[in-house]
Design an enzyme around this catalytic site. Structure first.
Site, PDB file in Angstrom:
ATOM      1  CG  ASP A 183       6.552  -3.756   2.678  1.00 50.38           C
ATOM      2  OD1 ASP A 183       7.389  -3.452   1.505  1.00 50.38           O
ATOM      3  OD2 ASP A 183       7.320  -5.060   1.652  1.00 50.38           O
ATOM      4  CD  GLU A 217       7.208  -2.782  -4.159  1.00 50.19           C
ATOM      5  OE1 GLU A 217       8.632  -3.675  -4.647  1.00 50.19           O
ATOM      6  OE2 GLU A 217       6.384  -3.461  -3.542  1.00 50.19           O
ATOM      7  CD  GLU A 218       4.732  -5.249  -1.756  1.00 47.62           C
ATOM      8  OE1 GLU A 218       4.759  -6.049  -2.011  1.00 47.62           O
ATOM      9  OE2 GLU A 218       4.416  -4.855  -0.247  1.00 47.62           O
ATOM     10  CG  ASP A 240      10.415  -1.412  -0.796  1.00 47.11           C
ATOM     11  OD1 ASP A 240      10.300  -1.160   0.143  1.00 47.11           O
ATOM     12  OD2 ASP A 240       9.809  -1.960  -2.358  1.00 47.11           O
ATOM     13  CG  HIS A 327       4.604  -9.089   2.015  1.00 48.79           C
ATOM     14  ND1 HIS A 327       4.634  -9.534   0.714  1.00 48.79           N
ATOM     15  CD2 HIS A 327       5.308  -8.276   1.568  1.00 48.79           C
ATOM     16  CE1 HIS A 327       4.934  -9.247  -0.109  1.00 48.79           C
ATOM     17  NE2 HIS A 327       5.384  -7.589   1.168  1.00 48.79           N
TER      18      HIS A 327
END
Length: 362
Positions: A183, A217-218, A240, A327
Site C-alpha cells: 500500500d 496520500e497517507e 490503490d 498497514h
C-alpha cells in the site's frame, strides 16, 4: 494480451527494489528516482513538483489528458519525545498501527545515516493481572541501546526524525507478494507496467497519458490534490489497495466481501464517475478479466476523491488491488490480481477516445 503473463523477471526485480526502499510520507524522493529510472524508456518526458510527485508523460503536447495514478508514500513514525533514560516515544506519520509495533525492528533516518532501534514491550511475566494493557501510542517506545538522552542525540537522532520498518519483499507460496508498503507501491508498479506494455506493443494513444505517482496520500490525498492542478486532466483512473475481508475479525456486513485472487475491485462511490466506471466494467467483461465490486460511502478514501473534485470536476474511477493485513509489515497481495489490474487499466485506455467527455447529458 489477454492470456499473456505480464510480470517479467525484470519487472519483478524492479518491484522488489522499489518496495524495499523506504519512502515514508514526506520523504518519497529516493523511491521516486527508482520508479522514474524504470519508467524512463517508456515515456516521452517527466513532470515533478515541489513535494516530490513524479509523472511520466506520453504525448505531452496532446490537449486531451488521461491520468493513471498510484501513490508512492508509506506509513511511518516520527521521533516525538526522548526520555532522560534514552527511550523514544513516537507519533504517527500516516495511519501506523500501534498494535503491531512491539518487538519490531525499526530504521531511524538521520543525517548521519540509519540508526537501528527496536520497539520494546514488557515481558509477559510482568503483565499479570485481570486487565492486560494493550499497545497504544502512549506506551510503545523505541530502544536504540542508549542509556540516556545525550547518547541518543549523539547518534544523530532528534525529534522529527522519521522511522520506518526494515521488512523486505518476499514471495509466499509462489504467487503471493508480501511486504510493507505494498500500500501503495503496488500502484506505482502497476501503472509503470501499463506504460511498459504500451511501449512494447507499440500502441499509439490518441491523447496525452500522465502516469502519476503521487506523494502524501497517507495523510489526506495531498500529493494528488497538488498535481491534479498542474496536469488539469480530463480523465483519471486511480489504483490503490482495498481490504481482503475473508480473514478473521473482519465484519463483511460492514466491510463488504472482497478477497485476494478474485480479481481487481471496482468501486461505487459519489466520486466515481458512473460512465467511466461502466466503461471499465465493460472492458473487464469484454476481455474476460475477473473483477469484484465494492461500495464506498461518502468517499473512497483514495486519491480518486482528490482528482474527481478538482478543476471543476474530472471524470475519475478507482480500480483497487485486494490486500490482506493493510498497514502492517506483512501486507499480502496475489500476483494474479496484480496482473489483472495492469491488464484492466491497459485495456481500458485502449477504449478511450480523444475528446470524450463521459457526460451524462451527451
Amino acid at each position: 494480451m489477454a492470456n499473456k503473463n505480464i510480470i517479467t523477471k525484470k519487472s519483478e526485480d524492479f518491484f522488489e527494489k522499489y518496495l524495499n526502499n523506504a519512502a515514508p510520507t514526506g520523504y518519497e524522493w529516493e523511491g521516486q528516482k527508482i520508479w522514474m529510472d524504470y519508467l524512463k524508456p517508456y515515456v516521452d518526458t517527466f513532470i515533478t513538483d515541489t513535494y516530490g510527485t513524479a509523472v511520466g508523460v506520453i504525448n505531452p503536447d496532446a490537449k486531451y489528458k488521461v491520468v493513471i495514478e498510484g501513490h508512492s508514500d508509506e506509513i511511518s513514525w516520527y521521533v516525538n519525545y526522548i526520555t532522560d533514560n534514552g527511550l523514544i516515544h513516537v507519533i504517527r506519520n500516516g495511519g501506523s498501527d500501534h498494535q503491531i509495533a512491539p518487538s519490531k525492528w525499526v530504521n531511524i533516518h538521520t543525517t548521519k545515516g540509519i540508526v537501528k532501534g527496536i520497539f520494546g514491550w514488557p515481558a509477559i511475566h510482568t503483565r499479570k493481572g485481570d486487565k492486560e494493557e494493550t499497545p497504544k501510542i502512549e506506551n510503545i517506545t523505541v530502544d536504540v541501546g542508549a542509556t540516556n538522552k545525550e547518547e541518543v542525540e549523539k547518534l544523530g537522532v532528534h525529534v522529527g526524525c522519521v522511522i520506518t520498518y526494515p521488512d523486505e519483499f518476499q514471495i509466499l507460496n509462489k504467487n503471493k507478494y508480501v511486504c510493507r508498503a505494498i500500500d501503495n507501491r503496488a500502484g506505482g508498479f502497476m501503472i509503470a507496467e501499463v506504460a511498459r506494455l504500451l511501449h512494447e506493443n507499440k500502441v499509439k494513444l490518441p491523447f496525452g497519458l500522465y502516469i502519476t505517482n503521487s506523494v502524501q496520500e497517507e495523510i489526506g490525498l495531498r500529493g494528488a490534490e497538488m498535481i491534479t492542478q498542474t496536469i488539469k486532466p480530463n480523465v483519471a483512473i486511480v489504483t490503490d489497495v482495498c481490504h481482503d475481508t475473508t480473514t478473521p475479525m473482519i465484519k463483511k456486513e460492514v466491510q463488504g466481501h472482497t478477497e485476494i485472487g478474485a480479481g481487481p475491485v471496482i468501486s461505487y462511490a459519489p466520486a466515481v464517475q458512473n460512465k467511466l466506471r461502466e466503461r471499465i466494467i465493460k472492458t473487464a467483461e469484454d476481455n474476460k478479466i475477473p473483477f469484484q465490486r465494492m461500495a464506498a460511502s461518502r468517499s473512497t478514501g483514495t486519491d480518486t476523491d482528490a482528482f474527481a473534485y478538482s478543476n471543476g470536476g474530472v471524470a475519475s474511477a478507482l480500480i483497487s488491488l485486494p490486500l490482506r493485513y493493510m498497514h502492517t509489515t506483512v501486507e499480502t497481495v496475489h500476483k494474479d490480481d496484480v496482473e489483472n489490474v495492469i491488464r484492466l487499466i491497459y485495456e481500458t485506455l485502449l477504449t478511450i477516445k480523444d475528446g470524450e467527455t463521459f457526460s451524462y447529458f451527451d
